[in-house]
Enzyme design. Structure first.
Site, PDB file in Angstrom:
ATOM      1  N   GLU A   1      67.631  74.985  18.702  1.00 60.38           N
ATOM      2  CA  GLU A   1      68.926  75.339  18.098  1.00 60.38           C
ATOM      3  C   GLU A   1      68.703  76.105  16.788  1.00 60.38           C
ATOM      4  O   GLU A   1      67.596  76.143  16.253  1.00 60.38           O
ATOM      5  CB  GLU A   1      69.756  74.086  17.839  1.00 60.38           C
ATOM      6  CG  GLU A   1      69.050  73.052  16.976  1.00 60.38           C
ATOM      7  CD  GLU A   1      69.995  72.238  16.096  1.00 60.38           C
ATOM      8  OE1 GLU A   1      70.906  72.822  15.481  1.00 60.38           O
ATOM      9  OE2 GLU A   1      69.785  71.019  16.004  1.00 60.38           O
TER      10      GLU A   1
ATOM     11  N   LYS B   1      70.685  59.678  12.843  1.00 64.09           N
ATOM     12  CA  LYS B   1      70.373  59.072  11.552  1.00 64.09           C
ATOM     13  C   LYS B   1      71.505  58.179  11.076  1.00 64.09           C
ATOM     14  O   LYS B   1      72.632  58.268  11.558  1.00 64.09           O
ATOM     15  CB  LYS B   1      70.003  60.134  10.528  1.00 64.09           C
ATOM     16  CG  LYS B   1      71.114  61.070  10.164  1.00 64.09           C
ATOM     17  CD  LYS B   1      70.645  62.041   9.118  1.00 64.09           C
ATOM     18  CE  LYS B   1      69.743  63.117   9.712  1.00 64.09           C
ATOM     19  NZ  LYS B   1      70.399  63.912  10.755  1.00 64.09           N
TER      20      LYS B   1
HETATM   21  N1  PSU Z   1      71.197  66.436  12.439  1.00 67.62           N
HETATM   22  C1  PSU Z   1      70.068  66.792  11.800  1.00 67.62           C
HETATM   23  N2  PSU Z   1      69.856  68.098  11.484  1.00 67.62           N
HETATM   24  C2  PSU Z   1      70.749  69.049  11.809  1.00 67.62           C
HETATM   25  C3  PSU Z   1      71.933  68.658  12.520  1.00 67.62           C
HETATM   26  C4  PSU Z   1      72.111  67.352  12.813  1.00 67.62           C
HETATM   27  O1  PSU Z   1      69.251  65.969  11.498  1.00 67.62           O
HETATM   28  O2  PSU Z   1      70.526  70.217  11.499  1.00 67.62           O
HETATM   29  C5  PSU Z   1      72.903  69.705  12.961  1.00 67.62           C
HETATM   30  C6  PSU Z   1      72.747  69.934  14.462  1.00 67.62           C
HETATM   31  O3  PSU Z   1      72.884  71.314  14.722  1.00 67.62           O
HETATM   32  C7  PSU Z   1      73.920  69.173  15.044  1.00 67.62           C
HETATM   33  C8  PSU Z   1      74.944  69.398  13.970  1.00 67.62           C
HETATM   34  O4  PSU Z   1      74.347  69.637  16.292  1.00 67.62           O
HETATM   35  O5  PSU Z   1      74.231  69.278  12.763  1.00 67.62           O
HETATM   36  C9  PSU Z   1      76.059  68.406  14.053  1.00 67.62           C
HETATM   37  O6  PSU Z   1      77.091  68.804  13.212  1.00 67.62           O
HETATM   38  P1  PSU Z   1      78.513  68.092  13.303  1.00 67.62           P
HETATM   39  O7  PSU Z   1      78.257  66.699  12.807  1.00 67.62           O
HETATM   40  O8  PSU Z   1      79.396  68.899  12.376  1.00 67.62           O
HETATM   41  O9  PSU Z   1      78.935  68.147  14.714  1.00 67.62           O
END
Ligand code: PSU
Ligand code: MN
Length: 302
Positions: free
Chosen positions: A26, A160
């Protein structure tokens, strides 16, 4: 390939021609998940690990009206440094393409692009999930709905503790998503190798590939979440992390951060509070996920 706005890198095109397994990555993790220059170094390093393991990397992002499958070095540089890169989850893909903007894809959006490109295996760091206090805020990541609807295997280090892990696992169960712990009986907590939640265990890449194929045979359209614990020597233990996360969440509340800014804010605040230690752990766990993704991708290819 039916969707006409897919742009494959030369490397990915060659891999398809030569029947080399592809592992997707990603780009939100690059643009909004890590600081520069560690984000760029990590992005390149992950791609190299995938090549060393006999697979082809496909970093996915949106640019110039196309879904980009595979990034050139200059494009990684742009994602890592430019300030005009949008965080793109599934609902944002169409608008970003139409407006010719640059978009960094979240887990959800990357899964959707994988499906369009026929890629079955995708490695990330951690998934988004049900946020703490979701009963008030309704903050539930679209990553979960995408896992319910898109048949891609996602390898992550769990989720996390900025999230409500119990509710995240309940949501995934309701949504019919297969969640499996890689050689572990407890759900991993991203920075921490284990959390108090138990999980069904899987011990071989061949079994993961077989279950994925079975799901497709069954006509299921859901994905699979493989939860791979960070190697113990790099972890930050769960109880130590809890205090740091409480601090970051309190700061978020005080600053009234909401919506798509929540996850990037918490990640960078945790990096600050830990003096960079959480970032080192983050890099190690993604590397570890990429290696497992290659094993699964090679198995699926057999
Ligand atoms: N968790 C991480 N690092 C990240 C993300 C999540 O440890 O970079 C990013 C991923 O791209 C995940 C996004 O899909 O954050 C989720 O964002 P939201 O909670 O706004 O859906
Ligand atoms: Mn959210």
């Amino acid at each position: 390939m039916t969707y006409k706005k897919l742009h494959l890198s030369a490397e990915v095109e060659m891999a398809i021609k030569n029947n080399i397994p592809i592992v997707a990555l990603e780009s939100t993790i690059i643009a909004h998940g890590m600081p520069y220059p560690q984000n760029l170094e990590t992005a390149s390093h992950l791609e190299n690990i995938i090549r060393e393991k006999g697979c082809c990397p496909a970093t996915i992002f949106l640019r110039d009206g196309n879904i980009m499958i595979g990034a050139e070095q200059e494009q990684l540089q742009h994602l890592a440094q430019a300030k005009d890169v949008q965080k793109a989850t599934t609902r944002d893909i169409a608008a970003i393409l139409v407006k010719n903007q640059t978009g960094a894809t979240t887990v959800a959006a990357t899964m959707r692009c994988c499906r369009l490109a026929g890629i079955k295996v995708f490695a990330t760091g951690g998934i988004g999930g049900v946020h703490r206090g979701a009963e008030e805020t309704f903050d539930i990541s679209a990553d979960l709905t995408e896992l319910a609807n898109t048949p891609v295997i996602v390898i992550s280090a769990g989720a996390k503790a900025i999230l409500d892990i119990g509710k995240t696992l309940e949501y995934l169960e309701t949504a019919g998503v297969a969640v499996m712990g890689w050689q572990t009986d407890t759900f991993p907590g991203f920075y921490s190798a284990a959390t108090p939640w138990s999980i069904s265990r899987i011990d071989s890449a061949a079994a993961i590939a077989a279950i994925y194929k079975e799901q497709i045979e069954l006509g299921l359209s859901s994905g699979m979440l493989i939860a791979n614990p960070v190697p113990q020597e790099y972890e930050i233990p769960w109880n130590k992390m809890a205090l740091i996360i409480d601090q970051a969440l309190a700061d978020m509340k005080a600053m009234e951060i909401t919506g798509k800014a929540v996850t990037p804010f918490l990640l960078s605040r945790i990096t600050e509070i830990t003096g960079g230690d959480s970032l080192k752990t983050n890099i190690r766990l993604v590397e570890n996920n990429v290696k497992l993704a290659c094993r699964i991708a090679r198995r699926l290819h057999e």
